[in-house]
Motif scaffolding. Structure first.
Motif, short mmCIF file in Angstrom:
data_model
loop_
_atom_site.label_atom_id
_atom_site.label_comp_id
_atom_site.label_asym_id
_atom_site.label_seq_id
_atom_site.Cartn_x
_atom_site.Cartn_y
_atom_site.Cartn_z
N CYS A 73 0.85 -1.19 0.00
CA CYS A 73 0.00 0.00 0.00
C CYS A 73 0.88 1.24 0.00
CB CYS A 73 -0.91 0.00 1.23
SG CYS A 73 -2.06 1.41 1.28
N ASP A 108 0.47 3.74 1.77
CA ASP A 108 0.45 4.29 3.13
C ASP A 108 1.87 4.61 3.62
OD1 ASP A 108 0.32 4.40 6.10
OD2 ASP A 108 -1.78 3.88 5.77
N HIS A 137 -1.98 -4.13 4.93
CA HIS A 137 -1.74 -3.71 6.32
C HIS A 137 -3.08 -3.47 7.00
CE1 HIS A 137 -2.54 0.72 5.93
NE2 HIS A 137 -2.36 0.43 4.66
N CYS A 190 -6.01 -0.31 6.95
CA CYS A 190 -5.83 0.36 5.66
C CYS A 190 -7.01 1.30 5.37
CB CYS A 190 -5.70 -0.68 4.55
SG CYS A 190 -5.41 0.06 2.92
CO CO Z 1 -3.41 1.15 3.06
#
Ligand code: CO
Length: 222
Positions: free
Chosen positions: A43, A45, A99, A102
């Motif tokens: 991701c 992130d 994760h 998310c």
């Molecule tokens: Co995420």
């Protein structure tokens, strides 16, 4: 005018000097070539940086990141990354890293409108629909998020396995395994979702086994 990014540039100078002090040949060696064994599909992130959380230095992981670690069969960006990693770099492992917590996955569960990204997140919505029976029984919402993060990593790993690049690599006997993980923001620990696929024929049994194991697993983060 002061440079608003000066702190980043200063940080880079400090980091480069520290790396050089530790190993004077580090950059020299790395500049010649990269030969990573791993392709990481994770991701975007900011809290899930690839090399850092598995304690590896630059040069060890080839990385593709997007919102909610999606592998869409028509995404030329992700497909090209996989093709380059498999055919040119000859990575030995492709790891899908979801994760817990998310935001992309949560937006799907909340049916929240965020904009253009909603269309991208439809891929995660498809995963949620496929496993709606499992998710419907989960309360509170944080547990539903956790399970969908895990299911999404497993489903995206199957999408990797079904790409022509991975199928062709297996066909010609190239050593290549595909895995699914889920990372906990709460404690920095990775959970191995027990999805390990190293051939075309191993995909279906590995997928089913991983799902069965997942559904028996308590919904607590690692
Ligand atoms: Co995420």
């Amino acid at each position: 005018m002061t440079n608003p990014l000066q702190n980043l540039l200063d940080g880079n100078r400090r980091w480069s000097a520290a790396m050089h002090a530790e190993n004077p040949h580090f950059f020299e060696q790395l500049a010649k070539q990269q030969s990573p064994k791993y392709l990481w599909i994770g991701c975007s992130d900011s809290r899930v940086p690839a090399t850092q959380i598995v304690d590896l230095p630059p040069g060890e992981i080839f990385v593709q990141r997007n919102v909610a670690n999606v592998v869409a069969h028509s995404d030329l960006n992700c497909l090209s990354t996989i093709q380059f990693a498999v055919d040119v770099l000859k990575v030995e492992h492709i790891i899908i890293v979801g994760h817990y917590g998310c935001g992309g996955v949560q937006a799907v569960l909340d049916e929240r409108r965020l904009g253009l990204v909603d269309n991208w997140l439809r891929h995660v919505g498809d995963v949620a629909e496929k496993h709606s029976a499992v998710l419907a029984g989960l309360d509170p919402m944080s547990l539903r998020n956790a399970r969908l993060c895990e299911l999404n990593a497993i489903e995206q790993a199957t999408n990797v396995c079904r790409t022509t690049m991975v199928m062709d690599a297996w066909e010609r006997g190239q050593q290549l395994s595909v895995h699914a993980w889920c990372y906990s923001l709460d404690n920095g620990r990775m959970r191995d979702l027990a999805m390990h696929v190293d051939s075309r024929s191993a995909l279906q049994p590995a997928y089913e086994q991983s799902l069965q194991r997942l559904l028996k697993m308590p919904l607590t983060q690692p």
